[in-house]
Scaffold this motif. Structure first.
Motif, PDB file in Angstrom:
ATOM      1  N   ASP A 217      34.266  26.091  68.049  1.00 21.80           N
ATOM      2  CA  ASP A 217      34.282  27.062  69.145  1.00 21.80           C
ATOM      3  C   ASP A 217      34.878  28.403  68.735  1.00 21.80           C
ATOM      4  O   ASP A 217      34.851  29.360  69.518  1.00 21.80           O
ATOM      5  N   LEU A 218      35.406  28.493  67.551  1.00 20.86           N
ATOM      6  CA  LEU A 218      36.062  29.725  67.107  1.00 20.86           C
ATOM      7  C   LEU A 218      35.016  30.750  66.689  1.00 20.86           C
ATOM      8  O   LEU A 218      34.045  30.430  66.000  1.00 20.86           O
ATOM      9  N   SER A 219      35.215  31.992  67.101  1.00 21.40           N
ATOM     10  CA  SER A 219      34.273  33.057  66.758  1.00 21.40           C
ATOM     11  C   SER A 219      34.395  33.414  65.278  1.00 21.40           C
ATOM     12  O   SER A 219      35.410  33.154  64.631  1.00 21.40           O
ATOM     13  N   ALA A 220      33.348  34.039  64.753  1.00 18.92           N
ATOM     14  CA  ALA A 220      33.318  34.388  63.329  1.00 18.92           C
ATOM     15  C   ALA A 220      34.418  35.386  62.989  1.00 18.92           C
ATOM     16  O   ALA A 220      35.063  35.300  61.934  1.00 18.92           O
ATOM     17  N   ALA A 221      34.660  36.349  63.896  1.00 14.11           N
ATOM     18  CA  ALA A 221      35.685  37.367  63.632  1.00 14.11           C
ATOM     19  C   ALA A 221      37.084  36.741  63.590  1.00 14.11           C
ATOM     20  O   ALA A 221      37.889  37.036  62.701  1.00 14.11           O
ATOM     21  N   SER A 222      37.358  35.865  64.569  1.00 11.20           N
ATOM     22  CA  SER A 222      38.671  35.205  64.600  1.00 11.20           C
ATOM     23  C   SER A 222      38.844  34.305  63.392  1.00 11.20           C
ATOM     24  O   SER A 222      39.930  34.244  62.797  1.00 11.20           O
ATOM     25  N   ARG A 223      37.755  33.614  63.010  1.00  6.79           N
ATOM     26  CA  ARG A 223      37.831  32.747  61.849  1.00  6.79           C
ATOM     27  C   ARG A 223      38.136  33.552  60.589  1.00  6.79           C
ATOM     28  O   ARG A 223      38.974  33.163  59.768  1.00  6.79           O
ATOM     29  N   GLN A 224      37.464  34.684  60.439  1.00  9.77           N
ATOM     30  CA  GLN A 224      37.679  35.526  59.270  1.00  9.77           C
ATOM     31  C   GLN A 224      39.112  36.065  59.233  1.00  9.77           C
ATOM     32  O   GLN A 224      39.764  36.100  58.171  1.00  9.77           O
ATOM     33  N   GLU A 225      39.616  36.455  60.402  1.00  6.60           N
ATOM     34  CA  GLU A 225      40.981  36.986  60.470  1.00  6.60           C
ATOM     35  C   GLU A 225      42.006  35.934  60.075  1.00  6.60           C
ATOM     36  O   GLU A 225      42.935  36.195  59.303  1.00  6.60           O
ATOM     37  N   ARG A 226      41.847  34.723  60.589  1.00  5.71           N
ATOM     38  CA  ARG A 226      42.809  33.661  60.275  1.00  5.71           C
ATOM     39  C   ARG A 226      42.694  33.230  58.818  1.00  5.71           C
ATOM     40  O   ARG A 226      43.715  32.928  58.182  1.00  5.71           O
ATOM     41  N   GLU A 227      41.486  33.179  58.296  1.00  5.25           N
ATOM     42  CA  GLU A 227      41.322  32.820  56.888  1.00  5.25           C
ATOM     43  C   GLU A 227      41.977  33.858  55.980  1.00  5.25           C
ATOM     44  O   GLU A 227      42.555  33.519  54.941  1.00  5.25           O
ATOM     45  N   THR A 228      41.901  35.137  56.387  1.00  5.55           N
ATOM     46  CA  THR A 228      42.567  36.194  55.615  1.00  5.55           C
ATOM     47  C   THR A 228      44.085  36.013  55.645  1.00  5.55           C
ATOM     48  O   THR A 228      44.769  36.159  54.622  1.00  5.55           O
ATOM     49  N   GLU A 229      44.629  35.701  56.824  1.00  5.87           N
ATOM     50  CA  GLU A 229      46.066  35.451  56.940  1.00  5.87           C
ATOM     51  C   GLU A 229      46.497  34.274  56.063  1.00  5.87           C
ATOM     52  O   GLU A 229      47.542  34.329  55.390  1.00  5.87           O
ATOM     53  N   ILE A 230      45.689  33.217  56.066  1.00  9.13           N
ATOM     54  CA  ILE A 230      46.014  32.049  55.246  1.00  9.13           C
ATOM     55  C   ILE A 230      45.975  32.404  53.769  1.00  9.13           C
ATOM     56  O   ILE A 230      46.849  32.005  52.985  1.00  9.13           O
ATOM     57  N   ALA A 231      44.964  33.176  53.369  1.00  4.51           N
ATOM     58  CA  ALA A 231      44.852  33.569  51.958  1.00  4.51           C
ATOM     59  C   ALA A 231      46.041  34.420  51.519  1.00  4.51           C
ATOM     60  O   ALA A 231      46.579  34.242  50.411  1.00  4.51           O
ATOM     61  N   LEU A 232      46.462  35.358  52.382  1.00  3.96           N
ATOM     62  CA  LEU A 232      47.617  36.190  52.046  1.00  3.96           C
ATOM     63  C   LEU A 232      48.895  35.345  51.937  1.00  3.96           C
ATOM     64  O   LEU A 232      49.704  35.541  51.022  1.00  3.96           O
ATOM     65  N   SER A 233      49.072  34.418  52.874  1.00  6.08           N
ATOM     66  CA  SER A 233      50.252  33.555  52.833  1.00  6.08           C
ATOM     67  C   SER A 233      50.241  32.682  51.585  1.00  6.08           C
ATOM     68  O   SER A 233      51.280  32.496  50.925  1.00  6.08           O
ATOM     69  N   ARG A 234      49.053  32.167  51.217  1.00  7.31           N
ATOM     70  CA  ARG A 234      48.959  31.331  50.023  1.00  7.31           C
ATOM     71  C   ARG A 234      49.247  32.156  48.760  1.00  7.31           C
ATOM     72  O   ARG A 234      49.915  31.664  47.844  1.00  7.31           O
ATOM     73  N   ALA A 235      48.757  33.382  48.720  1.00  5.03           N
ATOM     74  CA  ALA A 235      49.021  34.235  47.557  1.00  5.03           C
ATOM     75  C   ALA A 235      50.513  34.525  47.413  1.00  5.03           C
ATOM     76  O   ALA A 235      51.066  34.506  46.304  1.00  5.03           O
ATOM     77  N   GLU A 236      51.191  34.769  48.542  1.00  3.89           N
ATOM     78  CA  GLU A 236      52.633  35.017  48.500  1.00  3.89           C
ATOM     79  C   GLU A 236      53.384  33.777  48.018  1.00  3.89           C
ATOM     80  O   GLU A 236      54.308  33.875  47.202  1.00  3.89           O
ATOM     81  N   LEU A 237      52.979  32.605  48.508  1.00  2.00           N
ATOM     82  CA  LEU A 237      53.624  31.364  48.075  1.00  2.00           C
ATOM     83  C   LEU A 237      53.348  31.079  46.608  1.00  2.00           C
ATOM     84  O   LEU A 237      54.227  30.566  45.894  1.00  2.00           O
ATOM     85  N   ASP A 238      52.160  31.417  46.123  1.00  2.00           N
ATOM     86  CA  ASP A 238      51.842  31.215  44.702  1.00  2.00           C
ATOM     87  C   ASP A 238      52.736  32.082  43.816  1.00  2.00           C
ATOM     88  O   ASP A 238      53.175  31.647  42.742  1.00  2.00           O
ATOM     89  N   ILE A 239      53.007  33.301  44.271  1.00  2.00           N
ATOM     90  CA  ILE A 239      53.903  34.176  43.502  1.00  2.00           C
ATOM     91  C   ILE A 239      55.309  33.568  43.432  1.00  2.00           C
ATOM     92  O   ILE A 239      55.939  33.526  42.365  1.00  2.00           O
TER      93      ILE A 239
END
Length: 568
Positions: A217-239
């Motif tokens: 039920d999640l819209s494409a825009a909301s999905r893209q926004e949350r996936e970006t947030e997850i990617a940024l958080s994962r990159a910070e944790l990887d550092i």
């Protein structure tokens, strides 16, 4: 009347007064008390004596027709055995005496000789000495090592030698052991706390990402926004993770810098890493004050550290924590349900055939074997209720279970169910002892039945509730069989309480003192090393149960004194 008749009549009167039963009961209580005291003394002597720094004996073990073997060991146990038993085992010894004394000695050096305990016949120990410079090294793996320190090395180069430097070499060795222990603690903190926290957050991000893929039920825009947030958080944790890995690499290099060489009783020279050493001491050179200090240090480590070497070394803190936290959760769960059930049966249910049947069923449940509750907990709470909770609330984690697997919550709920009949019966008995005139007086003053129950009856029955809770704690804390099915494990890598949200993880598996006793006593690969820990852990379990019960007894006595005036 004759003297015989007088004695007979006196005996009859004595029996009529019931004095034989008084003496019989007093004798039974005395025997029971002495048995309990004897058991506790046995556990204390056999268990807590393990922490005393025993002297190390050096001798030649010279059996007839065999080559003499040098021995460097601690004396553990002495017993007398029939000479026929040794002769039938193939020993060629003097048969002039019917019994022979033999000793169990701890020779350590398992990585050299293959076994760290050995039986020897006392009469064939020759040239017995207690050298002051013998060193006992407690290691993180392979148990204790006994020998004589020769050299201390840094990056393969000798920096101290006992022949040239004397006592200064030992001081340098101890300083480097302390340094290695400090580095080990820093490594453990980074691996368990810092990297563990990052791994926990990464797992949460992975589950959040999978949850997005399952949300249609999640819209494409909301999905893209949350996936970006997850990617940024994962990159910070990887550092952060790479920075910690660099710290670990540097710490491991420092940790493995030092080594030492030690001479065994057989004349072998062994080089070992300083990082493997937990503690090193010279028991033969210690005076009584130093031994007492050492004893309490070892006992403190036993209470506060994690187990090592298949639970035969180290401490039992995770088992203590798991036992106490499980009993507390069980108490919080069983008390309200038991009290509510008892109040309904005594105050609200119509006293008829059905109520009598329910009471009979409750009393019968108290006699059901505990393993049956374990099977029920496994089938209903874990495989059914837990699996449904996973489908409803943790779908992104499937097929890996969250609550659909044994854990602390289900172990506590199972034991709450096991002890529920005890609390119900004790609370009912307490409610039945409340005088009827108190209820009628409350109702006459205008209080409703619910108010009377809440403000008069339940407070006065609270000592009986505490009695039920005391009995429940006493039974639940020592149960092992059901826990083997619903949550307890041999070794838990982490406590169910940590710094990661939600901080208290009821889904995690845990350690328990009762299961620890079973595991160490019957599943240990090193029986002789595990035996004193079984005694010590058993006594500690008794003490913890007693402390929990004494706390409940103190609260019950306080409540009893508070409401005593209302009963008069």
């Amino acid at each position: 009347m004759s003297l015989h008749d007088d004695n007979k009549q006196g005996l009859i009167e004595w029996c009529k007064r019931g004095e034989p039963m008084i003496w019989l009961n007093a004798a039974a209580v005395t025997v029971s008390t002495m048995a309990v005291i004897g058991l506790l003394l046995l556990l204390a002597v056999r268990g807590f004596g393990h922490f005393w720094p025993a002297s190390v004996v050096q001798a030649e073990y010279n059996l007839p027709s065999e080559t003499a073997v040098p021995i460097l060991a601690e004396r553990v146990e002495v017993e007398s055995v029939p000479i026929e038993q040794l002769l039938s085992a193939g020993f060629k010894i003097d048969a002039s005496e019917p019994f022979v004394k033999r000793e169990l000695v701890k020779v350590g050096n398992r990585d050299v000789g293959g076994a760290d305990f050995k039986w020897v016949i006392s009469d064939y120990l020759e040239d017995v000495q207690y050298p002051r410079d013998v060193l006992v090294i407690e290691r993180r793996e392979w148990g204790n090592f006994y020998g004589f320190l020769q050299e201390v090395k840094e990056q393969g180069k000798v920096v101290a030698n006992t022949e040239a430097d004397g006592p200064a070499a030992l001081l340098d060795f101890q300083a480097r052991v302390e340094r290695a222990s400090e580095i080990h603690d820093r490594i453990a903190k980074i691996e368990k706390k810092d990297i563990g926290s990052i791994n926990y957050k990464l797992e949460k991000l992975r589950l959040k990402e999978r949850g997005l893929s399952l949300d249609d039920d999640l819209s494409a825009a909301s999905r893209q926004e949350r996936e970006t947030e997850i990617a940024l958080s994962r990159a910070e944790l990887d550092i952060q993770y790479k920075a910690l890995q660099a710290q670990l690499a540097e710490l491991y290099t420092q940790w493995n810098r030092d080594s030492y060489t030690i001479l065994t009783s057989s004349g072998q020279l062994r080089e070992q890493r300083m990082a493997t050493v937990v503690k090193a001491y010279q028991p033969n050179a210690m005076h009584i004050g130093q031994k007492i200090v050492f004893y309490f240090q070892k006992f403190g480590e036993f209470l506060t550290e994690e187990p090592r070497e298949a639970n035969t070394e180290g401490g039992i803190f995770p088992a203590i924590f798991g036992t106490v936290i499980m009993v507390l959760i069980m108490s919080v769960l069983v008390t309200p349900f038991g009290v509510i059930a008892a109040v309904y049966l005594r105050e609200y249910a119509k006293q008829g055939l059905m109520t009598r049947i329910v009471r009979i069923a409750v009393n019968n449940l108290a006699g059901v074997p505990s393993i049956v509750y374990g099977v029920f907990g496994l089938g209903f709470f874990i495989y059914f209720l837990g699996a449904e909770m996973d489908k409803a609330m943790f779908a992104e984690a499937l097929p890996a279970p969250t609550f659909g697997t044994p854990g602390l919550l289900w172990a506590s709920v199972t034991l709450a169910l096991l002890t529920l009949p005890v609390v119900i019966v004790a609370t009912e008995e307490g409610l039945a002892r409340i005088p009827r005139n108190l209820r009628e007086g409350s109702l006459a003053l205008g209080a409703t039945k619910a108010e009377t129950l809440w403000r008069v009856v339940l407070p006065m029955a609270s000592p009986a509730m505490m009695t039920g809770l005391i009995l429940a704690v006493a039974r639940a804390a020592g149960e092992v069989a059901p826990l083997m099915l619903v949550g307890v494990v041999k070794l838990a890598p982490s406590l169910p309480v940590d710094g990661n949200f939600p901080y208290f993880h009821l889904d995690q598996k845990f350690m328990h003192l009762g299961f620890h006793i079973y595991d160490v006593g019957f599943q240990s690969p090193n029986v002789e090393a595990a035996r004193p820990l079984v005694y010590a852990t058993a006594l500690l379990l008794v003490v913890i149960i007693a402390l929990l019960n004494l706390s409940a007894v103190a609260l019950r006595n306080r409540l009893r004194e508070k409401y005593k005036s209302l009963e008069m």
